[in-house]
Motif scaffolding. Sequence first.
Motif, PDB file in Angstrom:
ATOM      1  N   LEU A   1      11.774-105.014  35.260  1.00 16.76           N
ATOM      2  CA  LEU A   1      11.059-103.761  35.515  1.00 16.76           C
ATOM      3  C   LEU A   1      11.704-102.984  36.664  1.00 16.76           C
ATOM      4  CD1 LEU A   1       8.719-101.882  34.869  1.00 16.76           C
ATOM      5  CD2 LEU A   1       7.311-103.223  36.450  1.00 16.76           C
ATOM      6  N   ASN A   2      12.031-103.676  37.749  1.00 19.84           N
ATOM      7  CA  ASN A   2      12.689-103.004  38.875  1.00 19.84           C
ATOM      8  C   ASN A   2      14.089-102.535  38.519  1.00 19.84           C
ATOM      9  OD1 ASN A   2      10.595-103.069  40.718  1.00 19.84           O
ATOM     10  ND2 ASN A   2      11.194-105.048  41.556  1.00 19.84           N
ATOM     11  N   MET A   3      14.821-103.333  37.760  1.00 22.51           N
ATOM     12  CA  MET A   3      16.163-102.927  37.338  1.00 22.51           C
ATOM     13  C   MET A   3      16.071-101.675  36.466  1.00 22.51           C
ATOM     14  SD  MET A   3      19.422-103.359  37.496  1.00 22.51           S
ATOM     15  CE  MET A   3      19.731-105.005  38.116  1.00 22.51           C
TER      16      MET A   3
ATOM     17  N   ARG B   1      13.709 -99.394  36.460  1.00 22.90           N
ATOM     18  CA  ARG B   1      13.326 -98.256  37.301  1.00 22.90           C
ATOM     19  C   ARG B   1      14.521 -97.756  38.106  1.00 22.90           C
ATOM     20  NH1 ARG B   1      11.495 -98.484  42.745  1.00 22.90           N
ATOM     21  NH2 ARG B   1      10.847 -96.421  43.375  1.00 22.90           N
ATOM     22  N   LEU B   2      15.246 -98.678  38.727  1.00 21.48           N
ATOM     23  CA  LEU B   2      16.381 -98.308  39.567  1.00 21.48           C
ATOM     24  C   LEU B   2      17.474 -97.621  38.765  1.00 21.48           C
ATOM     25  CD1 LEU B   2      17.920 -98.449  42.285  1.00 21.48           C
ATOM     26  CD2 LEU B   2      18.717-100.706  41.570  1.00 21.48           C
ATOM     27  N   VAL B   3      17.915 -98.250  37.690  1.00 20.13           N
ATOM     28  CA  VAL B   3      19.002 -97.686  36.883  1.00 20.13           C
ATOM     29  C   VAL B   3      18.565 -96.376  36.233  1.00 20.13           C
ATOM     30  CG1 VAL B   3      20.496 -98.069  34.881  1.00 20.13           C
ATOM     31  CG2 VAL B   3      20.138 -99.899  36.540  1.00 20.13           C
ATOM     32  N   GLY B   4      17.325 -96.330  35.756  1.00 16.61           N
ATOM     33  CA  GLY B   4      16.815 -95.095  35.148  1.00 16.61           C
ATOM     34  C   GLY B   4      16.817 -93.929  36.118  1.00 16.61           C
ATOM     35  N   GLU B   5      16.363 -94.184  37.337  1.00 15.41           N
ATOM     36  CA  GLU B   5      16.322 -93.115  38.340  1.00 15.41           C
ATOM     37  C   GLU B   5      17.730 -92.675  38.730  1.00 15.41           C
ATOM     38  OE1 GLU B   5      14.220 -92.088  42.616  1.00 15.41           O
ATOM     39  OE2 GLU B   5      13.581 -93.845  41.471  1.00 15.41           O
ATOM     40  N   LEU B   6      18.610 -93.638  38.947  1.00 16.45           N
ATOM     41  CA  LEU B   6      19.985 -93.290  39.304  1.00 16.45           C
ATOM     42  C   LEU B   6      20.678 -92.532  38.173  1.00 16.45           C
ATOM     43  CD1 LEU B   6      21.025 -96.605  41.064  1.00 16.45           C
ATOM     44  CD2 LEU B   6      20.736 -94.367  42.157  1.00 16.45           C
ATOM     45  N   HIS B   7      20.478 -92.983  36.946  1.00 17.61           N
ATOM     46  CA  HIS B   7      21.117 -92.330  35.796  1.00 17.61           C
ATOM     47  C   HIS B   7      20.620 -90.897  35.635  1.00 17.61           C
ATOM     48  CE1 HIS B   7      21.928 -91.681  31.413  1.00 17.61           C
ATOM     49  NE2 HIS B   7      23.090 -92.125  31.829  1.00 17.61           N
ATOM     50  N   SER B   8      19.331 -90.678  35.828  1.00 16.19           N
ATOM     51  CA  SER B   8      18.797 -89.321  35.662  1.00 16.19           C
ATOM     52  C   SER B   8      19.257 -88.386  36.773  1.00 16.19           C
ATOM     53  CB  SER B   8      17.271 -89.348  35.572  1.00 16.19           C
ATOM     54  OG  SER B   8      16.715 -89.713  36.821  1.00 16.19           O
ATOM     55  N   LEU B   9      19.482 -88.918  37.966  1.00 17.58           N
ATOM     56  CA  LEU B   9      19.912 -88.077  39.085  1.00 17.58           C
ATOM     57  C   LEU B   9      21.410 -87.826  39.113  1.00 17.58           C
ATOM     58  CD1 LEU B   9      17.766 -89.519  42.000  1.00 17.58           C
ATOM     59  CD2 LEU B   9      17.615 -87.228  41.028  1.00 17.58           C
ATOM     60  N   LEU B  10      22.190 -88.833  38.767  1.00 15.15           N
ATOM     61  CA  LEU B  10      23.637 -88.736  38.984  1.00 15.15           C
ATOM     62  C   LEU B  10      24.450 -88.368  37.762  1.00 15.15           C
ATOM     63  CD1 LEU B  10      24.040 -91.809  41.345  1.00 15.15           C
ATOM     64  CD2 LEU B  10      24.002 -89.399  41.974  1.00 15.15           C
ATOM     65  N   LYS B  11      23.998 -88.752  36.595  1.00 16.95           N
ATOM     66  CA  LYS B  11      24.748 -88.444  35.361  1.00 16.95           C
ATOM     67  C   LYS B  11      26.195 -88.919  35.439  1.00 16.95           C
ATOM     68  CE  LYS B  11      21.283 -85.994  33.682  1.00 16.95           C
ATOM     69  NZ  LYS B  11      20.147 -86.763  33.344  1.00 16.95           N
TER      70      LYS B  11
END
Length: 160
Positions: A67-69, A71-81
Amino acid sequence: MPEARLNVPKLYAPFALIGLVTTFVALDPTTLYRVTDPLTRVAVPVIVRLVPTFLIVADTVGIMTPLNMSRLVGELHSLLKVPLSVHCHNDFGLATANTLAAVEEGATYLHTSLVGYGERAGLAPFEEVVTSLELLYNIDTGIDMERIYRLAQLTEKSFA
């Protein structure tokens, strides 16, 4: 991409002034989840300011949960592309689950090891990740699955 007006710690300011170009950033989330909402408060502003072209998320002591992985990867992927990579250690038997959670959120470069060998508890086992991607996620990895068993046997023999 978020605007560059983020509050970046003073430590990183000199890099921007000299025109440092960052091609990749390796992020170890080991301590990120020990304080209140650190991802948005500390890590992401710094990472975004560095403008990486590639990002590695490394769970070096194997304490992340799927769940934490996610959340972390999802947030980074959406911000950084940018292309994302994950490096998950298997201290609690969650390396494969964490790797797959990262794939679900956009990670495309997966660090694995044959039969899970590696320092301490090893990494996500190559054969588990490939088999899961192929059979559960219907993702063509380009790996000849018929050769995985023999490869695992050779690996085991080499470490015996």
